[in-house]
Design a protein around this motif. Structure first.
Motif, PDB file in Angstrom:
ATOM      1  N   MET A  15      -7.307   5.512   3.653  1.00 23.82           N
ATOM      2  CA  MET A  15      -8.673   5.106   4.012  1.00 23.82           C
ATOM      3  C   MET A  15      -9.570   5.073   2.775  1.00 23.82           C
ATOM      4  SD  MET A  15      -9.380   4.076   7.009  1.00 23.82           S
ATOM      5  CE  MET A  15     -11.081   4.360   7.487  1.00 23.82           C
ATOM      6  N   ALA A  16      -9.389   6.055   1.882  1.00 28.68           N
ATOM      7  CA  ALA A  16     -10.189   6.082   0.648  1.00 28.68           C
ATOM      8  C   ALA A  16      -9.875   4.845  -0.193  1.00 28.68           C
ATOM      9  CB  ALA A  16      -9.904   7.365  -0.124  1.00 28.68           C
ATOM     10  N   GLU A  17      -8.595   4.476  -0.275  1.00 34.66           N
ATOM     11  CA  GLU A  17      -8.196   3.284  -1.042  1.00 34.66           C
ATOM     12  C   GLU A  17      -8.760   2.017  -0.391  1.00 34.66           C
ATOM     13  OE1 GLU A  17      -3.942   5.079  -2.531  1.00 34.66           O
ATOM     14  OE2 GLU A  17      -3.942   3.395  -1.097  1.00 34.66           O
ATOM     15  N   PHE A  18      -8.653   1.979   0.939  1.00 36.75           N
ATOM     16  CA  PHE A  18      -9.128   0.815   1.698  1.00 36.75           C
ATOM     17  C   PHE A  18     -10.617   0.581   1.399  1.00 36.75           C
ATOM     18  CE2 PHE A  18     -11.080  -0.932   5.581  1.00 36.75           C
ATOM     19  CZ  PHE A  18     -10.268  -2.011   5.863  1.00 36.75           C
ATOM     20  N   ALA A  19     -11.384   1.668   1.398  1.00 34.97           N
ATOM     21  CA  ALA A  19     -12.827   1.557   1.151  1.00 34.97           C
ATOM     22  C   ALA A  19     -13.096   1.197  -0.305  1.00 34.97           C
ATOM     23  CB  ALA A  19     -13.512   2.874   1.512  1.00 34.97           C
ATOM     24  N   SER A  20     -12.397   1.864  -1.198  1.00 38.30           N
ATOM     25  CA  SER A  20     -12.643   1.642  -2.624  1.00 38.30           C
ATOM     26  C   SER A  20     -12.258   0.210  -3.034  1.00 38.30           C
ATOM     27  CB  SER A  20     -11.870   2.707  -3.393  1.00 38.30           C
ATOM     28  OG  SER A  20     -11.638   2.306  -4.684  1.00 38.30           O
ATOM     29  N   ASP A  21     -11.130  -0.293  -2.541  1.00 39.42           N
ATOM     30  CA  ASP A  21     -10.699  -1.668  -2.868  1.00 39.42           C
ATOM     31  C   ASP A  21     -11.757  -2.698  -2.475  1.00 39.42           C
ATOM     32  OD1 ASP A  21      -8.316  -0.678  -3.739  1.00 39.42           O
ATOM     33  OD2 ASP A  21      -7.149  -1.305  -1.971  1.00 39.42           O
ATOM     34  N   ARG A  22     -12.524  -2.395  -1.441  1.00 38.18           N
ATOM     35  CA  ARG A  22     -13.517  -3.359  -0.935  1.00 38.18           C
ATOM     36  C   ARG A  22     -14.935  -3.030  -1.388  1.00 38.18           C
ATOM     37  NH1 ARG A  22      -9.287  -2.801   1.687  1.00 38.18           N
ATOM     38  NH2 ARG A  22      -8.269  -4.537   2.764  1.00 38.18           N
ATOM     39  N   ASP A  25     -17.390   2.112  -0.375  1.00 44.55           N
ATOM     40  CA  ASP A  25     -17.842   3.509  -0.379  1.00 44.55           C
ATOM     41  C   ASP A  25     -19.329   3.575  -0.065  1.00 44.55           C
ATOM     42  OD1 ASP A  25     -15.641   5.169  -0.821  1.00 44.55           O
ATOM     43  OD2 ASP A  25     -15.549   4.531  -2.914  1.00 44.55           O
ATOM     44  N   GLN A  26     -20.047   2.548  -0.549  1.00 45.95           N
ATOM     45  CA  GLN A  26     -21.499   2.495  -0.304  1.00 45.95           C
ATOM     46  C   GLN A  26     -21.829   2.476   1.196  1.00 45.95           C
ATOM     47  OE1 GLN A  26     -23.142  -1.392  -1.482  1.00 45.95           O
ATOM     48  NE2 GLN A  26     -21.030  -2.177  -1.603  1.00 45.95           N
ATOM     49  N   PHE A  27     -20.906   1.927   2.000  1.00 46.19           N
ATOM     50  CA  PHE A  27     -21.174   1.860   3.455  1.00 46.19           C
ATOM     51  C   PHE A  27     -20.623   3.075   4.195  1.00 46.19           C
ATOM     52  CE2 PHE A  27     -20.374  -2.702   2.207  1.00 46.19           C
ATOM     53  CZ  PHE A  27     -21.721  -3.015   2.048  1.00 46.19           C
ATOM     54  N   HIS A  28     -19.667   3.754   3.574  1.00 44.34           N
ATOM     55  CA  HIS A  28     -19.013   4.875   4.259  1.00 44.34           C
ATOM     56  C   HIS A  28     -19.794   6.167   4.050  1.00 44.34           C
ATOM     57  CE1 HIS A  28     -14.736   3.162   5.135  1.00 44.34           C
ATOM     58  NE2 HIS A  28     -15.699   2.424   5.630  1.00 44.34           N
ATOM     59  N   SER A  29     -21.029   6.158   4.453  1.00 47.98           N
ATOM     60  CA  SER A  29     -21.837   7.387   4.411  1.00 47.98           C
ATOM     61  C   SER A  29     -21.500   8.211   5.653  1.00 47.98           C
ATOM     62  CB  SER A  29     -23.324   7.020   4.430  1.00 47.98           C
ATOM     63  OG  SER A  29     -23.629   6.372   5.644  1.00 47.98           O
ATOM     64  N   LEU A  83     -12.296   9.278  12.052  1.00 46.90           N
ATOM     65  CA  LEU A  83     -12.415  10.737  12.065  1.00 46.90           C
ATOM     66  C   LEU A  83     -11.925  11.329  10.732  1.00 46.90           C
ATOM     67  CD1 LEU A  83     -13.078  13.200  13.859  1.00 46.90           C
ATOM     68  CD2 LEU A  83     -10.713  13.148  14.634  1.00 46.90           C
ATOM     69  N   VAL A  84     -10.809  10.827  10.271  1.00 43.20           N
ATOM     70  CA  VAL A  84     -10.242  11.295   8.998  1.00 43.20           C
ATOM     71  C   VAL A  84     -11.194  10.965   7.849  1.00 43.20           C
ATOM     72  CG1 VAL A  84      -8.401  10.763   7.331  1.00 43.20           C
ATOM     73  CG2 VAL A  84      -7.825  11.245   9.715  1.00 43.20           C
ATOM     74  N   ARG A  85     -11.722   9.756   7.868  1.00 47.23           N
ATOM     75  CA  ARG A  85     -12.624   9.323   6.790  1.00 47.23           C
ATOM     76  C   ARG A  85     -13.933  10.119   6.817  1.00 47.23           C
ATOM     77  NH1 ARG A  85     -13.200   7.683   1.802  1.00 47.23           N
ATOM     78  NH2 ARG A  85     -14.689   5.999   1.503  1.00 47.23           N
ATOM     79  N   LEU A  86     -14.469  10.315   8.017  1.00 44.24           N
ATOM     80  CA  LEU A  86     -15.708  11.076   8.158  1.00 44.24           C
ATOM     81  C   LEU A  86     -15.506  12.508   7.635  1.00 44.24           C
ATOM     82  CD1 LEU A  86     -18.612  11.487   9.246  1.00 44.24           C
ATOM     83  CD2 LEU A  86     -17.610  12.002  11.476  1.00 44.24           C
ATOM     84  N   SER A  87     -14.393  13.109   8.016  1.00 53.74           N
ATOM     85  CA  SER A  87     -14.110  14.469   7.552  1.00 53.74           C
ATOM     86  C   SER A  87     -14.042  14.495   6.035  1.00 53.74           C
ATOM     87  CB  SER A  87     -12.770  14.963   8.111  1.00 53.74           C
ATOM     88  OG  SER A  87     -12.764  14.841   9.496  1.00 53.74           O
TER      89      SER A  87
END
Ligand SMILES: Nc1ccn([C@H]2C[C@H](O)[C@@H](COP(=O)(O)OP(=O)(O)OP(=O)(O)O)O2)c(=O)n1
Length: 138
Positions: A15-22, A25-29, A83-87
């Motif tokens: 999930m961290a890679e998925f967010a970072s590739d796109r 991270d700015q949206f995953h607050s 849930l995993v990403r939020l945690s």
């Protein structure tokens, strides 16, 4: 068929890679992820449309079409992934937190009081000392 050893750690990394590739991270607050998680939990609630009219649904969902099973898996996965990403972004170690919660659950629901009973722990034994979780719920 088993889970082939998928771990929370792996899902967290993916999930961290998925967010970072796109550059997401700015949206995953924490707030956005909490709202997204809530939306997906509601979607799981809407799965009643595939559960209804079937009477009681047996474990393993015998007789279900593959596409229905897949649909269920996708909706549950969205919840798990958020849930995993939020945690992760909250700095909560989800696996450890869940293990700790299991221990608390075992204290609240000791086998000798709970075996074969679906009662809420508060109804089990009024004389027992209360076991509180960090929520204050006992
Ligand atoms: N900002 C975002 C958007 C999506 N996702 C990931 C996590 C979820 O697993 C999935 C959610 O995507 P959608 O909201 O598009 O949901 P669905 O795939 O279920 O599509 P739909 O809502 O159209 O059924 O994608 C993410 O990490 N961050």
């Amino acid at each position: 068929m088993g889970e082939k050893g998928v771990t929370l750690e792996e899902l967290k990394k993916r999930m961290a890679e998925f967010a970072s590739d796109r550059d997401w991270d700015q949206f995953h607050s924490p707030r956005n992820l909490l709202l997204a998680l809530g939306g997906k939990v509601r979607k799981v609630g809407e799965l009643s449309e595939i559960f209804q009219w079937r009477g009681e649904v047996a474990r393993g969902l015998p007789g279900w079409k593959e596409e229905e099973r897949q649909h269920l898996g996708e909706e549950l996965s969205d919840v798990l992934l958020y849930l995993v990403r939020l945690s992760d972004v909250c700095g909560v170690y989800l696996g450890e937190a869940a293990l700790r919660k299991l221990q608390l659950n075992a204290l609240k629901y000791p086998v000798h009081l709970s075996k074969g009973s679906s009662k809420k722990h508060t109804q089990n034994n009024v004389n027992a000392p209360a076991v509180a979780d960090s929520n204050g719920d006992c």
